[in-house]
Design a protein around this motif. Structure first.
Motif, PDB file in Angstrom:
ATOM      1  N   GLY A  46       0.824  -1.215   0.000  1.00 22.37           N
ATOM      2  CA  GLY A  46       0.000   0.000   0.000  1.00 22.37           C
ATOM      3  C   GLY A  46       0.853   1.258   0.000  1.00 22.37           C
ATOM      4  O   GLY A  46       0.546   2.235  -0.698  1.00 22.37           O
ATOM      5  N   LYS A  47       1.935   1.245   0.757  1.00 15.95           N
ATOM      6  CA  LYS A  47       2.863   2.391   0.765  1.00 15.95           C
ATOM      7  C   LYS A  47       3.520   2.566  -0.604  1.00 15.95           C
ATOM      8  O   LYS A  47       3.707   3.677  -1.080  1.00 15.95           O
ATOM      9  CB  LYS A  47       3.933   2.230   1.841  1.00 15.95           C
ATOM     10  CG  LYS A  47       3.444   2.513   3.239  1.00 15.95           C
ATOM     11  CD  LYS A  47       4.630   2.556   4.186  1.00 15.95           C
ATOM     12  CE  LYS A  47       4.323   3.307   5.451  1.00 15.95           C
ATOM     13  NZ  LYS A  47       4.188   4.729   5.309  1.00 15.95           N
ATOM     14  N   ARG A  49       2.199   1.656  -3.437  1.00 17.48           N
ATOM     15  CA  ARG A  49       1.148   2.163  -4.333  1.00 17.48           C
ATOM     16  C   ARG A  49       0.987   3.673  -4.149  1.00 17.48           C
ATOM     17  O   ARG A  49       0.893   4.418  -5.124  1.00 17.48           O
ATOM     18  CB  ARG A  49      -0.180   1.448  -4.063  1.00 17.48           C
ATOM     19  CG  ARG A  49      -1.319   1.961  -4.965  1.00 17.48           C
ATOM     20  CD  ARG A  49      -2.645   1.318  -4.642  1.00 17.48           C
ATOM     21  NE  ARG A  49      -2.950   1.508  -3.246  1.00 17.48           N
ATOM     22  CZ  ARG A  49      -3.599   0.635  -2.489  1.00 17.48           C
ATOM     23  NH1 ARG A  49      -4.036  -0.493  -3.005  1.00 17.48           N
ATOM     24  NH2 ARG A  49      -3.827   0.881  -1.218  1.00 17.48           N
ATOM     25  N   GLN A  50       0.985   4.133  -2.911  1.00 21.26           N
ATOM     26  CA  GLN A  50       0.877   5.575  -2.629  1.00 21.26           C
ATOM     27  C   GLN A  50       2.016   6.354  -3.279  1.00 21.26           C
ATOM     28  O   GLN A  50       1.841   7.493  -3.686  1.00 21.26           O
ATOM     29  CB  GLN A  50       0.878   5.842  -1.123  1.00 21.26           C
ATOM     30  CG  GLN A  50      -0.381   5.410  -0.426  1.00 21.26           C
ATOM     31  CD  GLN A  50      -0.261   5.516   1.091  1.00 21.26           C
ATOM     32  OE1 GLN A  50       0.830   5.631   1.651  1.00 21.26           O
ATOM     33  NE2 GLN A  50      -1.403   5.467   1.767  1.00 21.26           N
TER      34      GLN A  50
END
Length: 144
Positions: A46-47, A49-50
């Motif tokens: 998720g990090k 992707r951010q």
């Protein structure tokens, strides 16, 4: 590379993704391969992707894949996306009562920050494509 498991997981996973950048991989597949929990995988990815390094798609054929070609993603991009600090740490808020301790603390902090910046510079010189080329010369890893 076991010092920071989030960084090791990210580098390992993206290194594998570089071999077939268009292929979607689920967090369950990644977790099984890495020997960890899918929740940990999703948190780390998720990090990434951010930071624009990965894209995720929901649904039956969904999963994770690289957002850019492996040649355009450096190890520094991954390191910085995870907000890592392997060498330096934030200065302590405690104000030393001793002038010598204060001077030593400031100097050591400065040196460690310089080393951290040098580390990022070195990581910037290596792309996922470079890692993929190197890994093709070695036996594929199998976990589980």
């Amino acid at each position: 590379m076991k010092r920071n498991s989030r960084l090791a997981l990210a580098l390992h996973t993206l290194g594998h993704m570089a071999a077939d950048p268009a292929q979607m991989q689920t967090s369950t597949q990644i977790a099984e391969h890495a020997g960890t929990n899918p929740v940990v995988v999703r948190r780390v990815l998720g990090k990434l992707r951010q930071a624009g390094l990965l894209v995720s798609e929901k649904g039956h054929a969904g999963g994770w894949r690289l957002a850019r070609p492996p040649e355009e993603i450096t190890l520094a991009d991954i390191y910085l996306a995870l907000e890592e600090n392997l060498v330096s740490s934030e200065p302590e808020d405690d104000t030393p009562r001793c002038a010598v301790e204060d001077a030593v603390q400031r100097k050591v902090t400065s040196v460690l920050q310089d080393i951290e910046q040098s580390l990022v510079t070195q990581l910037r010189a290596t792309s996922l494509a470079d890692v993929q080329e190197t890994s093709e010369q070695h036996v594929d890893c199998h976990h589980g």
